[in-house]
Each structure stands twice: as structure tokens, then as C-alpha cells.
Write an enzyme that holds these catalytic residues in place. Structure first.
Site, PDB file in Angstrom:
ATOM      1  CG  ASN A  48      -0.269   0.050   2.541  1.00 61.08           C
ATOM      2  OD1 ASN A  48       0.916   0.378   2.622  1.00 61.08           O
ATOM      3  ND2 ASN A  48      -1.000  -0.254   3.605  1.00 61.08           N
ATOM      4  CG  ASP A 237      -5.798  -8.599   2.020  1.00 62.80           C
ATOM      5  OD1 ASP A 237      -6.028  -8.510   3.241  1.00 62.80           O
ATOM      6  OD2 ASP A 237      -4.960  -7.890   1.432  1.00 62.80           O
TER       7      ASP A 237
END
Ligand SMILES: *[C@@H]1O[C@H](CO)[C@@H](O)[C@H](O)[C@H]1NC(C)=O
Ligand SMILES: *[C@@H]1O[C@H](CO)[C@@H](O)[C@H](O)[C@H]1NC(C)=O
Ligand SMILES: *[C@@H]1O[C@H](CO)[C@@H](O)[C@H](O)[C@H]1NC(C)=O
Length: 353
Positions: A48, A237
Site C-alpha cells: 500500500n 483481502d
């Protein structure tokens, strides 16, 4: 899309031909090592914006390693050729975050075989290759079943594994029985339909509720045309992460994933504690090219996420507002799972979300 599909079919045929019809280079697997390790350097693509590797990326690597060792084992006797398909992933905790630039080392081992299934245990370490620091990031247990290459609806027999200690077989048999029981129980749960809500209030379940639609392509599939279990987990996820981020509006990371049974898309926040939130993910498969087949429920799981500050410290999670009786009930169920997990973790004295 038609052309793409045609190419895909051709590609699949070519690959399965090369797998099944050509003479194999070596005919004997008798020297098959019983463990395999995969190492991969973590890239920005895997993480991320804060540099934390997605839980889904790690889950995908775990499943790939498991599928390799499982398929290799199931083909170790000269019987019908088969591929190991993921049937179940036991609950796994993400013990410490992995970052871009670190090397993920995934070690797998076959720990038990029943007549038709293989248990694979996986340890994931993150290694800083500059300093040599190594951390255990995950431990996971996966179950695979061998499906015939000629007919993927046929489950084949698994060659027995050789145990180094006799207790290993006993312990494995116990785990096998436990998971079988649990699997039957979870068949009854689930099966929600997620209805969109117009202009929901902040912090309610509907506010962060999200769905992700993904067109399955060749790169998601095994050579035999079914979706890799790891790809499905990565998608699960991903959507759970979107929900967690919408709820907290901070950097969030996966703390744990509950057991997933693959039976045959969508998800929502069900419960928040002060420091973590639980998100339910449902996976539906919709065979768009075959109108004779109905949409079916493929898998479901609970993901737990934690919210982090820019310094990587855990932040409080906004309290979830369950709007309906049904959502309140789910909230209470989530609280039950949270307290159970906490008790288990304290028992093991491991870091907790
Ligand atoms: C394969 O293994 C069997 C028994 O384990 C042995 O007899 C045979 O010679 C091996 N074949 C090859 C090609 O290595
Ligand atoms: C992966 O980790 C295991 C356990 O720490 C270690 O024994 C193994 O050598 C590592 N593999 C590689 C290729 O670095
Ligand atoms: C959560 O926070 C509230 C208020 O700060 C506190 O009273 C409560 O004990 C906390 N709950 C847990 C489980 O830590």
C-alpha cells in the site's frame, strides 16, 4: 472479449497438451524433497502507499507454494496426473508487517495426508537482506485435494506421506478430523445478500460496505481453467482493505484472516473493537458466458484489520454503528469471535491486533 476468450481457450489447450501428452523429462519423483522454499523481493506493486505489503500478496504466495508442493506430492506415484486444488485455509495471523524491499521467504512442508487430501504447513519470514534481520510474519495451514487433469470433477487418491515420527501421523489425523467437522458446520452459515443503501450515515455498516467485480482472466487461472485459491484470497483481502480504509480513513493493515473453505463478491464490516475491525467477505461466482449455470457462492471469510498512524502505531478504530437488528446480531457474533481470538492469542503470548 470473444477474441480474448478464444485465445485463452487455445492457450489453455496448448499448455495442458504440453503437460499431459509429451513425455516427461524425468519419469521418477522418488527423490522429491518434502519441503520447498520460495523467496521473492517485495516490490511497490505488492504494497500500500505506506509501504506495508498487502496481506493478500502474502496469502497468494503462501497458496502458490502450497499448490506446488501439493501437486508435486500427488503426482509422485505413476498414477493419473492431477493438480492440487485448494480446499481450505486455516485461520492465519499476520504477526508482523512486511515492507517493500524486504525478501519474503515462504517455506512449506507436507505434514499430513488423508486418502483424498493433503495438509501443507507454511511459514513466512520477512528478511532484511542488508542487515540479515528475519521475522516470522505468518504461519498457515492449507488443505488441498487432487483433481484429475482429464476430469477436474474427479478427486484422486493421495499417495501417503512418510512421517519421520509416528506421533506426527496421530496429530495430523486429529487435525484432519477437526477441520472436517468445522467445515461441515460452516456450510450452514453464510449466504448473505448485500443490499446497497443510499446516503448511509458515517460509521454504519452500510457506509463502508463495498463490492468488487473482477473478470476472471487467464493469469488468474490454473492451466486447467479454475481460479487459483491464492488469487481469490488476494481479491478478498483487497476488498476487505477497501472496507477497512473507508471505515477508518487511515493506513490499515491485515491483522488476521479467519478460516476460508472453498465451496464452490462482496463483503462488509461486522464488528469493531477499540483497535481492530472485522470484515466479512463473500465471494460469488457468476458464470457470465454460460447462462445455463446460476451464480454460486464460492467462498467466504472474516478478515481482521488494524488502523495505523503515519509512525506505524496502532490507532483507535471508529466505533461501528449496526443499523438493523440483523447487523446488531452480527456485531455480537463478531464480538464473540474477537474475544475468543484474544483469549487464544493470550494463551500463545503472541502479538495481538
Ligand atoms: C523409478 O523408481 C523405481 C522404484 O523406485 C526404479 O525401479 C526405477 O528404476 C526408477 N526409474 C527411473 C527411470 O529412474
Ligand atoms: C528460508 O527460511 C528458512 C527458515 O529460516 C531457511 O532455513 C531457508 O534457508 C530460507 N531459504 C532461503 C532460500 O533463503
Ligand atoms: C475501549 O475504550 C473504552 C473507552 O476508552 C474503554 O472504556 C474500554 O474498556 C475499551 N475496551 C477494551 C476492550 O479495551
Amino acid at each position: 472479449p470473444a477474441a480474448t476468450h478464444g485465445t485463452f481457450m487455445l492457450w489453455r489447450q496448448l499448455l495442458s497438451l504440453s503437460l499431459t501428452n509429451q513425455p516427461l523429462l524425468t519419469s521418477n519423483f522418488s527423490s522429491t524433497p518434502s519441503t520447498i522454499q520460495i523467496c521473492q523481493i517485495m516490490q511497490p506493486d505488492d504494497a500500500n502507499v505506506a509501504g506495508n505489503v498487502h496481506g493478500g500478496t502474502i496469502l497468494k504466495m503462501i497458496e502458490e507454494a502450497g499448490a506446488i508442493i501439493g501437486t508435486r506430492h500427488c503426482n509422485s506415484q505413476n498414477g493419473e496426473r492431477c493438480v492440487a486444488a485448494l480446499a481450505r485455509v486455516q485461520c492465519t495471523d499476520f504477526l508482523s508487517p512486511m515492507c517493500i524491499g524486504e525478501v519474503a521467504n515462504v517455506s512449506t512442508e507436507i505434514t499430513y495426508t488423508s486418502k483424498h487430501s493433503v495438509e501443507v504447513q507454511v511459514n513466512v519470514f520477512s528478511e532484511n537482506i542488508f542487515t540479515g534481520t528475519k521475522k516470522l510474519t505468518n504461519k498457515a495451514t492449507l488443505w488441498y485435494v487432487p483433481l484429475s487433469l482429464k476430469n477436474v470433477d474427479k478427486v484422486l487418491k493421495v499417495p501417503p506421506v512418510v512421517y519421520s515420527r509416528q506421533e506426527q501421523e496421530e496429530e495430523g489425523r486429529k487435525r484432519y478430523k477437526d477441520q472436517k467437522l468445522e467445515r461441515m458446520e460452516t456450510k450452514w452459515r453464510n449466504g448473505d445478500i448485500v443490499q446497497p443503501v443510499l446516503n448511509p450515515e458515517p460509521n454504519t455498516v452500510s457506509y463502508s460496505q463495498s463490492s468488487l467485480i473482477h473478470l476472471v482472466g487467464p493469469s488468474d487461472c490454473t492451466l486447467h481453467g479454475f481460479v487459483h485459491g491464492g488469487v481469490t484470497m488476494k481479491l478478498m483481502d483487497k476488498i476487505a482493505g477497501i472496507v477497512a480504509a473507508r471505515h477508518c480513513k487511515t493506513n490499515i493493515i491485515t491483522a488476521s484472516m479467519d478460516t476460508i473453505n472453498f465451496h464452490d463478491k462482496i463483503r462488509k464490516v461486522t464488528f469493531t473493537s477499540n483497535k481492530s475491525m472485522e470484515i466479512k467477505v463473500l465471494v460469488d461466482a457468476d458464470p457470465i458466458e454460460d447462462s445455463s449455470q446460476k451464480r454460486y457462492w464460492a467462498a467466504s471469510a472474516f478478515f481482521t484489520y488494524v488502523s495505523l498512524s503515519q509512525e506505524g502505531r496502532s490507532l483507535p478504530v471508529p466505533h461501528l454503528v449496526p443499523e438493523t437488528e440483523d447487523k446488531k446480531k452480527r456485531f455480537e457474533e463478531g464480538k464473540g469471535r474477537y474475544l475468543q481470538m484474544k483469549a487464544k492469542q493470550q494463551g500463545r503470548a503472541e502479538p495481538q491486533p
